[in-house]
Design a protein around this motif. Structure first.
Motif, short mmCIF file in Angstrom:
data_model
loop_
_atom_site.label_atom_id
_atom_site.label_comp_id
_atom_site.label_asym_id
_atom_site.label_seq_id
_atom_site.Cartn_x
_atom_site.Cartn_y
_atom_site.Cartn_z
N ALA A 452 50.54 45.79 34.14
CA ALA A 452 49.04 45.12 35.10
C ALA A 452 49.07 45.57 36.57
O ALA A 452 47.90 45.66 37.22
CB ALA A 452 49.19 43.83 34.84
N ARG A 453 50.07 45.55 37.34
CA ARG A 453 50.01 45.83 38.71
C ARG A 453 51.17 46.44 39.01
O ARG A 453 52.19 46.03 39.69
CB ARG A 453 49.97 44.50 39.44
CG ARG A 453 48.57 43.85 39.46
CD ARG A 453 48.66 42.65 40.27
NE ARG A 453 47.40 41.80 39.90
CZ ARG A 453 47.13 40.66 40.80
NH1 ARG A 453 47.93 40.18 41.40
NH2 ARG A 453 45.71 40.03 40.42
N PRO A 454 51.29 47.81 38.89
CA PRO A 454 52.47 48.46 39.18
C PRO A 454 52.70 48.89 40.65
O PRO A 454 53.86 48.95 41.05
CB PRO A 454 52.13 50.13 38.51
CG PRO A 454 51.18 49.94 37.60
CD PRO A 454 50.44 48.75 37.98
N ARG A 455 51.72 48.76 41.22
CA ARG A 455 51.90 48.77 42.65
C ARG A 455 52.33 47.55 43.64
O ARG A 455 52.49 47.59 44.72
CB ARG A 455 50.73 49.57 43.49
CG ARG A 455 50.31 50.93 43.00
CD ARG A 455 49.31 51.30 43.76
NE ARG A 455 49.44 51.73 44.86
CZ ARG A 455 49.68 53.24 45.45
NH1 ARG A 455 49.96 54.07 44.42
NH2 ARG A 455 49.77 53.57 46.40
N ARG A 456 52.31 46.43 42.57
CA ARG A 456 52.86 45.23 43.28
C ARG A 456 54.10 44.70 42.20
O ARG A 456 53.91 43.73 41.34
CB ARG A 456 51.86 43.92 43.01
CG ARG A 456 50.55 44.17 44.26
CD ARG A 456 49.94 43.25 44.34
NE ARG A 456 48.88 43.07 45.18
CZ ARG A 456 47.94 42.17 45.49
NH1 ARG A 456 47.81 41.17 44.84
NH2 ARG A 456 47.09 42.39 46.44
#
Length: 813
Positions: A452-456
């Motif tokens: 859902a949020r690879p960069r977090r």
């Protein structure tokens, strides 16, 4: 080489859209879509921009783009990287290469355009910078390879591996054939080609391609190291060998070679989320039973903690937080390990049930405890659940070391982390999106959150810690979201956890109480006592029976039935709570269908005979011991040396330790002391704090250094005003009155102002006010800082600080 691979090899990286392109695109949008953009990217709202050009400069810059990308899932990010890598925005072409459907790619492209990250002319500059030099693991689009511009591309990596395996197999067969029947067949087998026109690479060369094909496409040769497989690849033109400024050897897999090896695909596997359909489904009755039992146990443990810290609180270390010794003592009193005990302590403190004493040196029960104790089970559980959902604490980190190397202590500032609160909300929303009864595991949740949020990225240990909390608190039961947990999740989604005064929303508390009440099993008022001092309640005990057993017995097992055992310590605890031996027998007989076994009545009478033989009065501390033999025994007992006992009069002993410690260590030595106040009145369990302070309990204190904030939600009217000012500011920026040579874009304007600061020259500045009205100033630049500039108005002889986004134009005089 496939047609798809050939097509991708011909694709080249796009030219990033300029600020002017983005400003023109934003200006052409209707007001409603501009307002949606500002809501989707709230960092663009504060401070508001003065024109669309300023808005475009901020929206296209890397910091704002990074913020927007952090909330996008893996599929949208893959499409964004594909646009940066190839410059293609055709869903029909991107879909097969990304292993996605054309409709999904079209939807993701629409998301990127709606967020002003991609225009028809290409991606914004900030997106290109954020993706990095190797989007999707590909080398930058560049000129053909040096020295071998006509080198044919390789077959796919899968074909090369198949050829190598076939060659190895044929070689082994030829070896066996030569040994068994030498002749013409041997030569034929030796000369056979595994796959026609496909080269056979060495294992070392295949290892190099395996490492570089899916990115990153570069490798560095360590000093003195060797790359035996690289030479043949360089010779074929499938690998480039270069040296950097320091002389280090570097290898680069060209883009067209990588795409050919991938077979025309841009991704190794589809960027899809974990499938919820693969999760097992649990019966709602099972979820309700397990979650309600967990909720009941959580409330019981919090009540037991309050009792324990009412007798002897949690002293604060000089470094902050409660120490390991106090945590171990508390864990032993609650019958838990250290980690679950820390969870109970943090939960109680978060709900406002703990506070600091007058000296600010010890955590003790707060003034909210008496009212909380008299409430029903659902009424006690609901505020605990809301406090947990609002918490930014991470109890699972107790005992680990922070960035400064210090151990994190329970109730210490080191457990305060914004990621904990965010992770709780994300997990609740994820569980609420699943089918009812879906049972999750930490691994599945971790994969879903990462997609859902690879960069977090989230830490696996954090996910496990939060899921343990949901199970402990009864928000989930057996891994599935409970009825009350779903209400809590939906309140998180709509941001209705707290009321306007910052306290738990009464409507939510009422809904949670009703949901738990519906899930609780019907209470049972039957106690079956055995002659071996054990007893069983065949179900969930009624509140009065549960309170009795909690004080008078030790729990051996919980589940569909409650099994307890009566011991010397448990009976003494009941007497500490104010019951006499006769009252305790009568209280137990009320719930039993048969008379109490003689073994239990004998135990109660025996404990009662010794109960109160020693009385502790807290001064720090005074012990009244009427029996001289008992007093002499206390003074001689080696295990009690740490109490600092001293006889000041016959039957009166002083102790340097606090009353709680004296009680605990005397009981450990086999005695049954009781606590009394300054007038000699016997104190019941839980009254120690009130007696010590000589007044009501302390005010609640919630641990941690982070203060909860409520983000302002802009109304439609506010957004309409902001959009109106943007249009007015853009008209002013494009006003013919602006000199032709003036700097109007933010980057150029900042460069002009920095140069003017160095040369101390004067500038003519046009500024947009909050209402869109433009004013002109003659200024000298004093300082250029992050996002703002400090100026001296040479005509008005004043200083002013201006946000860069309000600068319409700037020119030298």
């Amino acid at each position: 080489m496939s047609n798809e691979a050939a097509w991708w090899c011909a694709a080249s990286a796009p030219v990033p859209a300029t600020v002017e392109d983005l400003a023109a695109g934003l200006t052409a949008l209707p007001d409603r879509e501009i307002a949606d953009l500002l809501l989707a990217r709230p960092d663009l709202l504060a401070p508001p921009s003065s024109s669309f050009t300023m808005l475009a400069a901020r929206a296209g810059a890397r910091p704002s783009v990074e913020t927007a990308l952090a909330d996008l899932n893996a599929a949208v990010l893959a499409v964004a990287e594909a646009v940066v890598a190839t410059g293609v925005q055709d869903p029909g072409l991107l879909g097969p290469a990304l292993l996605l459907s054309s409709d999904d790619v079209a939807a993701h492209l629409a998301t990127l355009r709606r967020l002003a990250l991609v225009l028809d002319s290409g991606p914004v500059a900030g997106l290109v910078e954020a993706v990095g030099p190797h989007p999707l693991g590909l080398a930058p689009a560049a000129a053909p390879q040096e020295g071998r511009p006509d080198a044919p591309p390789p077959p796919s990596l899968q074909t090369l591996h198949a050829t190598a395996r076939s060659a190895a197999s044929q070689h082994a067969n030829s070896q066996r054939a030569a040994a068994e029947r030498p002749g013409p067949q041997q030569a034929a087998a030796r000369d056979a080609t595994p796959l026609e026109d496909t080269p056979v690479l060495s294992p070392a060369a295949l290892a190099v391609l395996d490492a570089l094909t899916w990115g990153p496409p570069t490798g560095t040769l360590r000093e003195g190291g060797q790359a035996p497989g690289a030479a043949s690849l360089v010779e074929r033109g499938w690998l480039e060998r270069t040296q950097d400024e320091s002389g280090t050897t570097r290898f680069l897999l060209p883009r067209r070679v990588a795409l050919a090896l991938r077979g025309g695909r841009l991704l190794r596997r589809p960027p899809t989320a974990p499938d919820p359909a693969a999760l097992p489904i649990q019966d709602p009755a099972t979820t309700a039973d397990q979650s309600s039992r967990a909720a009941e146990e959580a409330v019981r443990l919090v009540a037991a903690l309050v009792d324990e810290w009412g007798r002897e609180g949690g002293p604060i270390l000089r470094t902050g937080g409660v120490g390991v010794r106090a945590l171990a003592r508390t864990a032993d009193a609650l019958g838990l390990e250290g980690a679950p005990a820390a969870r109970v302590i943090e939960l109680a403190a978060g709900a406002g049930l703990l506070g600091l004493d007058d000296a600010g040196a010890t955590w003790v029960p707060s003034t909210q405890v008496p009212l909380w104790r008299t409430a029903t089970l659902p009424e006690r559980w609901a505020p605990l659940a809301v406090a947990w959902a609002c918490s930014a604490r991470a109890p699972w980190l107790v005992g680990t070391r922070g960035e400064d190397g210090a151990l994190r202590a329970v109730l210490g500032d080191g457990l305060e982390t914004a990621r904990a609160g965010s992770l709780r909300r994300r997990i609740l929303l994820l569980l609420d999106s699943l089918p009812e009864g879906a049972v999750v595991t930490p691994t599945w949740v971790y994969e879903a959150l990462t997609w859902a949020r690879p960069r977090r990225p989230v830490l696996d240990g954090d996910v496990t810690g939060v899921l343990d909390e949901t199970e402990f608190l009864g928000i989930t039961g057996g891994g599935a979201l409970s009825r009350a947990g779903r209400l809590l999740a939906r309140s998180v989604r709509h941001e209705t956890l707290l009321s306007s005064d910052g306290e738990a929303d009464p409507r939510l508390l009422g809904a949670l109480e009703r949901a738990l009440e519906e899930d609780l099993a019907a209470p049972v008022g039957l106690l079956l006592v055995q002659s071996d001092l054990t007893a069983v309640v065949p179900g969930r005990p009624e509140p009065d029976l549960a309170a009795l057993l909690d004080k008078a017995a030790t729990v051996e097992s919980r589940g569909s039935a409650l099994a307890v055992r009566f011991t010397d310590e448990s009976v003494r605890a009941a007497l500490d709570s104010g019951w006499s031996a006769v009252e305790l027998r009568q209280a137990l007989e009320r719930w039993t269908p048969t008379p109490l076994p003689s073994a239990l009545t004998t135990l109660i009478e025996d404990v009662a005979r010794h109960h109160g033989a020693v009385r502790v009065r807290e001064v720090a501390s005074v012990l009244r011991v009427p029996d001289p033999a008992t007093a002499a025994g206390l003074l001689a007992e080696a295990r009690l040396k740490g109490l600092g006992l001293d006889e000041v009069a016959p039957g009166v002993l002083l102790a340097t330790a606090p009353a709680g410690q004296v009680l605990r260590e005397l009981r450990a030595a086999g005695l049954s002391p009781v606590l009394e106040d300054t007038s000699g009145r016997l104190l019941l369990a839980g009254d120690a704090v009130t007696a010590r302070r000589g007044g009501p309990g302390v005010e609640p204190v919630r641990p941690g250094a982070v203060t909860a904030t409520r983000r302002h939600r802009h109304s439609a009217r506010e957004l309409a005003v902001l959009v109106g000012r943007l249009r007015a500011g853009e008209r002013a920026r494009r006003d013919p009155a602006v000199p032709a040579g003036a700097a109007t874009d933010p980057v150029h304007a900042l460069a002009v102002m920095r140069q003017a600061q160095s040369s101390r020259s004067r500038l003519r500045l046009r500024l947009a006010g909050p209402d869109g009205v433009v004013q002109e100033r003659r200024v000298r630049v004093l300082a250029v800082e992050a996002g703002r500039v400090r100026l001296a108005d040479v005509e008005r002889e004043t200083e002013l600080t201006v946000a860069v986004h309000r600068v319409v134009s700037v020119e030298e005089e």
